[in-house]
Enzyme design. Structure first.
Site, PDB file in Angstrom:
ATOM      1  N   VAL A  84       0.722  -1.533   0.188  1.00 39.89           N
ATOM      2  CA  VAL A  84      -0.494  -0.049   0.119  1.00 39.89           C
ATOM      3  C   VAL A  84       0.701   1.573   0.156  1.00 39.89           C
ATOM      4  O   VAL A  84       0.530   1.878  -0.606  1.00 39.89           O
ATOM      5  CB  VAL A  84      -0.914   0.322   1.246  1.00 39.89           C
ATOM      6  N   PRO A 134      11.064   0.388   9.515  1.00 41.05           N
ATOM      7  CA  PRO A 134      11.763  -0.412   9.416  1.00 41.05           C
ATOM      8  C   PRO A 134      12.244  -1.266   7.882  1.00 41.05           C
ATOM      9  O   PRO A 134      11.503  -1.612   6.892  1.00 41.05           O
ATOM     10  CB  PRO A 134      11.773  -1.863  10.193  1.00 41.05           C
ATOM     11  N   GLY A 143      10.870  -3.539   7.033  1.00 41.48           N
ATOM     12  CA  GLY A 143      10.204  -4.167   6.166  1.00 41.48           C
ATOM     13  C   GLY A 143       9.898  -3.401   5.264  1.00 41.48           C
ATOM     14  O   GLY A 143       7.978  -3.015   4.514  1.00 41.48           O
ATOM     15  N   ASP A 178      -6.841   2.159   4.635  1.00 44.22           N
ATOM     16  CA  ASP A 178      -8.226   1.494   4.772  1.00 44.22           C
ATOM     17  C   ASP A 178      -8.821   1.623   6.378  1.00 44.22           C
ATOM     18  O   ASP A 178      -9.400   1.042   7.175  1.00 44.22           O
ATOM     19  CB  ASP A 178      -7.462   0.542   5.337  1.00 44.22           C
TER      20      ASP A 178
END
Length: 247
Positions: free
Chosen positions: A33, A53, A56, A116
């Site tokens: 996303v 991080p 990620g 979201d």
């Protein structure tokens, strides 16, 4: 009884073309996303900082970092990251952390989009079709992003293949016209004349219009005429003309 003016429907969003060129945009997160959000704001020429991080980051975001298309901070979000920021986009799988970021943005009056979580969004991202300078956005106001994508594709499939080029040519002509008639008082006449050009010329003609054609066409601005492209190309700078009737 129906009134004489448009009915107010309510429940919508104010859809704008938000100019974020050189604005500082903070993206929190580095997954799929976040990758989409980054593309959106980079295409709008924003200065983007990604906080996440390193482990990620997905491949696309990692690529943006490696190419130095974005500034990268290798750690989790900290409140100080909001200093000097104009917009915040969060895309992390941590609802509590996202809500905290939204509250901090609200306190600082920074526009934010919490992925979201529609109630915690000052604005939504729609599904966008891009063809050169032309952008068309479809929004479901947070109700169905996938459906917005389907609708956008259907709209894009109905557009002429050369619409983006036509828009580019019209933009060039409009900028040249502003040099010919720069004063605010000329505004209404400029808009009316440009409208005539767009309405009376086909998309193919607009695409075929060269800079030389534009210079010739601008010679008809003062009297308010819009000749055909064929007439423009037959017209001579000395005023000689042997061609179709000028519109």
């Amino acid at each position: 009884m129906k009134g004489p003016y448009p009915e107010i429907q309510g429940g919508g969003s104010l859809i704008l073309a938000w100019q974020v060129r050189n604005k500082k945009v903070l993206v929190v997160g580095g997954g799929e996303v976040a990758a989409g959000r980054i593309v959106n704001v980079l295409n709008a020429d924003a200065r983007v900082t990604v906080v996440s991080p390193r482990e990620g980051l997905n491949e696309e975001v990692a690529y943006r970092v490696e190419q130095k298309q974005v500034e990268f901070i290798d750690r989790k979000f900290e409140p100080a990251d909001l200093d000097g920021v104009d917009m915040v986009l969060t895309a992390v799988d941590d609802a509590e952390a996202s809500t905290q970021i939204y509250k901090l943005c609200h306190e600082r009056r920074i526009a934010a989009n919490i992925a979201d979580v529609p109630p915690e969004c000052d604005f939504y991202f729609g599904s966008v079709h891009r063809d050169g300078p032309l952008q068309i956005m479809v929004s479901t106001n947070g109700n169905g992003p996938k459906l917005a994508n389907i609708v956008r594709r259907q709209i894009a499939n109905t557009l002429p293949h050369n619409i983006g080029t036509a828009v580019t040519r019209v933009g060039m002509l409009r900028r040249k016209l502003r040099k010919v008639a720069p004063t605010p008082a000329e505004g209404p006449k400029r808009m009316q004349w440009m409208s005539k050009v767009c309405e009376q010329w086909t998309l193919d003609e607009l695409c075929d219009m060269t800079e030389e054609d534009m210079e010739m066409l601008l010679g008809f601005y003062e009297p308010g005429n819009v000749p055909t492209l064929e007439a423009v190309r037959l017209y001579q700078p000395d005023g000689a003309y042997d061609g179709p009737f000028l519109i």
